[in-house]
Design an enzyme around this catalytic site. Structure first.
Site, mmCIF file in Angstrom:
data_model
loop_
_atom_site.group_PDB
_atom_site.id
_atom_site.type_symbol
_atom_site.label_atom_id
_atom_site.label_comp_id
_atom_site.label_asym_id
_atom_site.label_seq_id
_atom_site.Cartn_x
_atom_site.Cartn_y
_atom_site.Cartn_z
ATOM 1 N N LYS A 81 -0.901 -13.662 1.138
ATOM 2 C CA LYS A 81 0.665 -13.693 1.264
ATOM 3 C C LYS A 81 1.950 -14.454 1.519
ATOM 4 O O LYS A 81 1.166 -15.299 1.802
ATOM 5 C CB LYS A 81 0.696 -12.117 1.509
ATOM 6 C CG LYS A 81 2.326 -11.280 1.023
ATOM 7 C CD LYS A 81 2.327 -9.927 1.938
ATOM 8 C CE LYS A 81 3.861 -9.685 1.257
ATOM 9 N NZ LYS A 81 4.760 -8.577 2.267
ATOM 10 N N SER A 156 5.363 -5.184 -0.708
ATOM 11 C CA SER A 156 5.932 -6.579 -1.589
ATOM 12 C C SER A 156 4.466 -7.090 -1.486
ATOM 13 O O SER A 156 4.340 -8.152 -1.769
ATOM 14 C CB SER A 156 6.669 -6.975 0.081
ATOM 15 O OG SER A 156 5.816 -6.821 1.178
ATOM 16 N N SER A 180 3.256 -2.313 2.861
ATOM 17 C CA SER A 180 3.483 -3.716 2.077
ATOM 18 C C SER A 180 2.155 -3.587 1.582
ATOM 19 O O SER A 180 1.784 -4.663 1.102
ATOM 20 C CB SER A 180 4.716 -4.846 2.084
ATOM 21 O OG SER A 180 5.608 -4.348 1.783
HETATM 22 N N1 GLN Z 1 8.953 -1.315 0.618
HETATM 23 C C1 GLN Z 1 9.549 -0.638 1.989
HETATM 24 C C2 GLN Z 1 10.780 -2.244 2.150
HETATM 25 O O1 GLN Z 1 11.060 -2.648 1.107
HETATM 26 C C3 GLN Z 1 8.556 -1.748 3.183
HETATM 27 C C4 GLN Z 1 8.205 -3.736 2.703
HETATM 28 C C5 GLN Z 1 7.271 -3.874 4.057
HETATM 29 O O2 GLN Z 1 6.369 -3.471 4.455
HETATM 30 N N2 GLN Z 1 7.525 -5.840 3.625
HETATM 31 O O3 GLN Z 1 11.569 -2.710 3.360
#
Ligand code: GLN
Length: 487
Positions: A81, A156, A180
């Site tokens: 990532k 994400s 994420s």
């Molecule tokens: N979707 C969640 C957020 O927007 C989690 C994101 C993540 O785990 N990095 O913060």
């Protein structure tokens, strides 16, 4: 090697081919790069493709294999990532702010997999600074779900999840602050694990919310997940929250029965608005566990409904502090058309950050400001403690709890972009594990309307072995993991 053959390859499958000399790492890597060339124009999982770098790594891996000195990951193509530092290779966080940033050092996990001979095919797209659930917040482009290109891959870690699902790399590493890794794994039909907080070093992971962030594997099956966890887990003096323990060989936990395990089904996780197809698949998956010898009991985690509120105070608060470093002076984007220091700072942050990142910083700054701190931040910390204690209590009686990973299957691109709260609700079933610091895994738990459904397991801290055992037994008893999207 034909790309069609590479497409479905697992780490353990690649290992056998490499060790028997049936394929070289250079050939595998070329097949990965060919596959990227064939499908990434449609999937768009990669921010950067590191072709030359990968082929050089593959050559060295072949030498290691010839010397009889290969580890489990040696010569196997993978993706990171793009919020994980790679020395000499851009690390953008899919943000204008870091578009031209090339780190002078490797993250600990980068070093660990490179030392084992991994081959980096490229860096994966994400929601800017890992804030989002669809990868639509990337400042560069949207990533598409390989099962249906008009749908999101989740987020994400949408780039890593779709790259693995589309067979553009054998496995990937993602980060999980509120879901994420697990939510995109669920939406793309692969395996994704968030380890116990502190099991995997965060050194070199660009910080979002430091008390919640964890790095973990995205793989095609559970055995691969255990193999990758073996490589990345373990103490790191460069991360003050890293746990100092000897880690076991996680592949030893992979046994195909669940005799003697007590598994809880917390009733609060069948949330309002859950799609019927997801609920059905979850209930069927629970029946499979019972058939494998587990004792299934209904349980309750009553503070679960507060997780979303707690997360959306704590994560933005920490983010607002972590993102203060992007001032246009030390590194990253720097506005040049300014007439004073303050003007430069303002313009840098105004143009460097996208709308969701700005929203998080405003939420966090508000929650931390004098007069609101006690009402929001402190209260959220107190509820966080209650959520953690509640898990501790159920894990005195139970080996694990199980639930869906996401309340819905992959949704259409654009469908939730105008409604942040709808978007935030995607992670309602995954956030509690981050809040409590416990491990969670999502495995392929069925299909609904032709799209994958994830099944989630959580255990007490540092009990990844039980987590993997349940996931593995479930996977062995079902065929879902063998399904691959047609591209
Ligand atoms: N979707 C969640 C957020 O927007 C989690 C994101 C993540 O785990 N990095 O913060």
């Amino acid at each position: 090697m034909e790309t069609s053959e590479f497409n479905g390859l697992t780490i353990h499958g690649a290992r056998e081919l490499l060790d028997r000399g049936e394929v070289s790492s250079v050939e595998l890597t070329q097949a990965a790069l060919d596959r990227v060339g064939q499908v990434d124009g449609r999937v768009k999982a990669f921010v950067t493709v590191t072709g030359e770098f990968a082929l050089a790594q593959a050559k060295r891996a072949d030498e290691r294999i010839a010397e009889g000195n290969a580890g489990p990951l040696t010569g196997v193509p993978m993706q990171l990532k793009d919020n994980m530092s790679t020395k000499g290779i851009a690390t953008t966080c899919s943000s204008r702010m870091l578009e031209n940033y090339v780190p002078p050092y490797d993250a600990t996990i980068t070093r660990k997999v490179f030392d084992e001979g991994a081959v980096l095919v490229g860096k994966g797209n994400l929601d800017e600074f890992a804030m989002g659930s669809s990868t639509e917040n990337s400042a560069f482009f949207q990533t598409h779900n390989p099962w249906d290109l008009e749908r999101v891959p989740g987020g994400s870690s949408g780039g890593p999840a779709s790259a693995v699902a589309a067979g553009e790399c054998v496995y990937a590493l993602g980060s999980d602050t509120g879901g994420s890794i697990r939510q995109p794994a669920s939406l793309c039909g692969i395996v994704g694990m968030k380890p116990t907080y502190g099991l995997v070093s965060r050194y070199g992971l660009v910080a979002f919310a430091s008390s919640l962030d964890q790095i973990g594997p995205l793989t095609k099956d559970v055995e691969d997940c255990a193999i990758v966890l073996n490589a990345i887990a373990g103490h790191d003096p460069n991360d003050s929250t890293s746990i100092n323990i000897d880690t076991p060989d996680y592949t030893k936990a992979l046994v195909p029965d669940l005799n003697g395990l007590r598994i809880g089904v917390p009733k609060e996780y069948f949330v309002d608005g859950m799609e019927p197809g997801v609920e059905q698949a979850t209930r069927k998956a629970i029946d499979v566990l019972q058939g494998l010898g587990a004792d299934i009991v209904e349980t309750s985690l009553p503070h679960t409904p507060y997780s979303l509120a707690v997360y959306y105070i704590l994560a933005p608060s920490e983010a607002s502090a972590n993102l203060a470093r992007y001032d246009g002076v030390k590194y990253g984007y720097s506005a040049q058309d300014a007439d004073s220091m303050w003007d430069a700072l303002e313009k840098t942050r105004q143009h460097g950050f996208g709308p969701e990142v700005k929203r998080r910083m405003m939420l966090g700054t508000y929650a931390l400001s004098a007069g609101y701190y006690d009402a929001y931040y402190k209260k959220a910390q107190q509820v966080r403690t209650l959520i953690r204690q509640e898990f501790e209590t159920v894990f005195q009686e139970l080996d694990a709890v199980v639930m869906a990973t996401s309340p819905s299957v992959a949704f259409k691109l654009g469908e939730k972009m105008d409604d942040p709260v709808q978007m935030y609700l995607n992670d309602i079933l995954t956030m509690p594990a981050n809040i409590a610091g416990i491990p969670g895994i999502s495995v392929q738990g069925g299909m609904s309307d032709g799209l994958p459904v994830g099944f989630q397991i959580m255990t007490k801290p540092l009990n990844e072995e039980t987590l993997l055992r349940i996931a593995y037994a479930y996977e062995q008893a079902t065929d879902w993991h063998a399904m691959r999207p047609e591209l």
